[in-house]
Design a protein around this motif. Structure first.
Motif, PDB file in Angstrom:
ATOM      1  N   LEU A  11     -26.860 -48.635 -16.321  1.00 40.04           N
ATOM      2  CA  LEU A  11     -26.579 -49.107 -17.673  1.00 40.04           C
ATOM      3  C   LEU A  11     -25.313 -49.968 -17.712  1.00 40.04           C
ATOM      4  N   PRO A  12     -25.273 -50.930 -18.635  1.00 40.81           N
ATOM      5  CA  PRO A  12     -24.004 -51.643 -18.834  1.00 40.81           C
ATOM      6  C   PRO A  12     -22.997 -50.709 -19.492  1.00 40.81           C
ATOM      7  N   LYS A  13     -21.713 -51.009 -19.354  1.00 38.70           N
ATOM      8  CA  LYS A  13     -20.673 -50.105 -19.846  1.00 38.70           C
ATOM      9  C   LYS A  13     -20.832 -49.784 -21.330  1.00 38.70           C
ATOM     10  N   GLU A  14     -21.199 -50.761 -22.133  1.00 38.68           N
ATOM     11  CA  GLU A  14     -21.308 -50.519 -23.577  1.00 38.68           C
ATOM     12  C   GLU A  14     -22.442 -49.557 -23.936  1.00 38.68           C
ATOM     13  N   LYS A  15     -23.407 -49.357 -23.053  1.00 43.46           N
ATOM     14  CA  LYS A  15     -24.512 -48.425 -23.301  1.00 43.46           C
ATOM     15  C   LYS A  15     -24.245 -47.027 -22.744  1.00 43.46           C
ATOM     16  N   LEU A  16     -23.330 -46.933 -21.788  1.00 43.53           N
ATOM     17  CA  LEU A  16     -23.044 -45.654 -21.137  1.00 43.53           C
ATOM     18  C   LEU A  16     -22.349 -44.719 -22.122  1.00 43.53           C
ATOM     19  N   LEU A  17     -22.923 -43.554 -22.346  1.00 39.43           N
ATOM     20  CA  LEU A  17     -22.392 -42.545 -23.265  1.00 39.43           C
ATOM     21  C   LEU A  17     -22.262 -43.069 -24.687  1.00 39.43           C
ATOM     22  N   GLU A  18     -23.143 -43.974 -25.092  1.00 31.55           N
ATOM     23  CA  GLU A  18     -23.020 -44.593 -26.407  1.00 31.55           C
ATOM     24  C   GLU A  18     -23.205 -43.605 -27.558  1.00 31.55           C
ATOM     25  N   ASP A  19     -23.851 -42.467 -27.324  1.00 30.04           N
ATOM     26  CA  ASP A  19     -24.052 -41.477 -28.390  1.00 30.04           C
ATOM     27  C   ASP A  19     -22.873 -40.509 -28.532  1.00 30.04           C
ATOM     28  N   GLU A  20     -21.923 -40.581 -27.629  1.00 20.87           N
ATOM     29  CA  GLU A  20     -20.772 -39.689 -27.690  1.00 20.87           C
ATOM     30  C   GLU A  20     -19.782 -40.173 -28.749  1.00 20.87           C
ATOM     31  N   HIS A  21     -18.959 -39.261 -29.220  1.00 20.78           N
ATOM     32  CA  HIS A  21     -17.898 -39.627 -30.150  1.00 20.78           C
ATOM     33  C   HIS A  21     -16.981 -40.635 -29.452  1.00 20.78           C
ATOM     34  N   PRO A  22     -16.576 -41.695 -30.140  1.00 25.20           N
ATOM     35  CA  PRO A  22     -15.767 -42.737 -29.495  1.00 25.20           C
ATOM     36  C   PRO A  22     -14.491 -42.225 -28.831  1.00 25.20           C
ATOM     37  N   ILE A  23     -13.829 -41.237 -29.428  1.00 24.77           N
ATOM     38  CA  ILE A  23     -12.607 -40.693 -28.819  1.00 24.77           C
ATOM     39  C   ILE A  23     -12.939 -39.958 -27.527  1.00 24.77           C
ATOM     40  N   ASN A  24     -14.010 -39.146 -27.541  1.00 25.25           N
ATOM     41  CA  ASN A  24     -14.422 -38.424 -26.327  1.00 25.25           C
ATOM     42  C   ASN A  24     -14.816 -39.410 -25.228  1.00 25.25           C
ATOM     43  N   ARG A  25     -15.544 -40.441 -25.606  1.00 27.85           N
ATOM     44  CA  ARG A  25     -16.000 -41.443 -24.647  1.00 27.85           C
ATOM     45  C   ARG A  25     -14.798 -42.152 -24.017  1.00 27.85           C
ATOM     46  N   ALA A  26     -13.869 -42.603 -24.844  1.00 27.80           N
ATOM     47  CA  ALA A  26     -12.690 -43.308 -24.342  1.00 27.80           C
ATOM     48  C   ALA A  26     -11.847 -42.398 -23.459  1.00 27.80           C
ATOM     49  N   THR A  27     -11.723 -41.142 -23.847  1.00 29.72           N
ATOM     50  CA  THR A  27     -10.943 -40.182 -23.060  1.00 29.72           C
ATOM     51  C   THR A  27     -11.574 -39.959 -21.693  1.00 29.72           C
ATOM     52  N   LEU A  28     -12.894 -39.823 -21.656  1.00 29.09           N
ATOM     53  CA  LEU A  28     -13.582 -39.619 -20.385  1.00 29.09           C
ATOM     54  C   LEU A  28     -13.381 -40.813 -19.459  1.00 29.09           C
ATOM     55  N   PHE A  29     -13.559 -42.035 -19.976  1.00 25.37           N
ATOM     56  CA  PHE A  29     -13.362 -43.222 -19.141  1.00 25.37           C
ATOM     57  C   PHE A  29     -11.915 -43.303 -18.651  1.00 25.37           C
ATOM     58  N   TYR A  30     -10.962 -42.967 -19.507  1.00 27.96           N
ATOM     59  CA  TYR A  30      -9.551 -42.989 -19.124  1.00 27.96           C
ATOM     60  C   TYR A  30      -9.284 -41.967 -18.011  1.00 27.96           C
ATOM     61  N   GLN A  31      -9.819 -40.751 -18.167  1.00 25.10           N
ATOM     62  CA  GLN A  31      -9.606 -39.712 -17.160  1.00 25.10           C
ATOM     63  C   GLN A  31     -10.240 -40.088 -15.822  1.00 25.10           C
ATOM     64  N   LEU A  32     -11.409 -40.699 -15.864  1.00 28.55           N
ATOM     65  CA  LEU A  32     -12.046 -41.151 -14.628  1.00 28.55           C
ATOM     66  C   LEU A  32     -11.181 -42.201 -13.937  1.00 28.55           C
ATOM     67  N   GLN A  33     -10.660 -43.134 -14.723  1.00 28.99           N
ATOM     68  CA  GLN A  33      -9.800 -44.179 -14.174  1.00 28.99           C
ATOM     69  C   GLN A  33      -8.530 -43.571 -13.577  1.00 28.99           C
ATOM     70  N   GLN A  34      -7.919 -42.628 -14.285  1.00 26.41           N
ATOM     71  CA  GLN A  34      -6.702 -41.981 -13.801  1.00 26.41           C
ATOM     72  C   GLN A  34      -6.948 -41.193 -12.526  1.00 26.41           C
ATOM     73  N   ALA A  35      -8.162 -40.660 -12.373  1.00 28.72           N
ATOM     74  CA  ALA A  35      -8.509 -39.888 -11.179  1.00 28.72           C
ATOM     75  C   ALA A  35      -8.881 -40.793 -10.003  1.00 28.72           C
ATOM     76  N   GLY A  36      -8.896 -42.096 -10.239  1.00 29.34           N
ATOM     77  CA  GLY A  36      -9.204 -43.030  -9.159  1.00 29.34           C
ATOM     78  C   GLY A  36     -10.680 -43.235  -8.902  1.00 29.34           C
ATOM     79  N   VAL A  37     -11.517 -42.882  -9.874  1.00 29.09           N
ATOM     80  CA  VAL A  37     -12.962 -43.058  -9.712  1.00 29.09           C
ATOM     81  C   VAL A  37     -13.299 -44.540  -9.868  1.00 29.09           C
ATOM     82  N   SER A  38     -14.051 -45.064  -8.921  1.00 28.80           N
ATOM     83  CA  SER A  38     -14.526 -46.441  -8.989  1.00 28.80           C
ATOM     84  C   SER A  38     -15.748 -46.472  -9.901  1.00 28.80           C
ATOM     85  N   LEU A  39     -15.679 -47.269 -10.962  1.00 29.87           N
ATOM     86  CA  LEU A  39     -16.791 -47.350 -11.926  1.00 29.87           C
ATOM     87  C   LEU A  39     -17.508 -48.674 -11.755  1.00 29.87           C
TER      88      LEU A  39
END
Length: 121
Positions: A11-39
């Protein structure tokens, strides 16, 4: 545990987790980035080989991603066999279908359906 992690999604980034609450979605992407996960978004898995997998990017470019482990999370369909078998056997049970037995969604929805059933009974 010191592993490098690649999250590859078709999926393109804008479709990934699109049904999640925007704050939860943004937090998850931020945490993945902070953990060094390659997206890598909009990327299609093509083949798995002994040391990893080959993926294709939206521009058609193919790349090999080397990995010790691959976790595949491909869509599912509800699994109702056990529920149906129990429903059709003799027994004085109250049976309820919840979570992925009804509709495959995410963890949040499974927990919520269990919570709502618990409140009901």
């Amino acid at each position: 545990a010191g592993h490098r992690v690649h999250l590859i999604d078709i999926l393109p980034k804008e479709k990934l987790l699109e049904d999640e609450h925007p704050i939860n979605r943004a937090t998850l992407f931020y945490q993945l980035q902070q953990a060094g996960v390659s997206l890598q978004y909009g990327t299609t898995p093509l083949r798995i080989f002994e040391k990893g997998m080959t993926v294709a990017f939206p521009n058609g470019e193919e790349k090999q991603v080397f990995a010790d482990s691959i976790v595949s999370c491909i869509g599912f369909t509800p699994r109702r066999e056990l529920y149906e078998n129990l429903k059709n056997t003799e027994g004085n049970w109250d049976l309820y279908a919840i979570g992925d037995c009804v509709k495959v969604e995410n963890f949040y929805h499974a927990v919520q359906s269990a919570f709502q059933l618990a409140r009901y009974i």
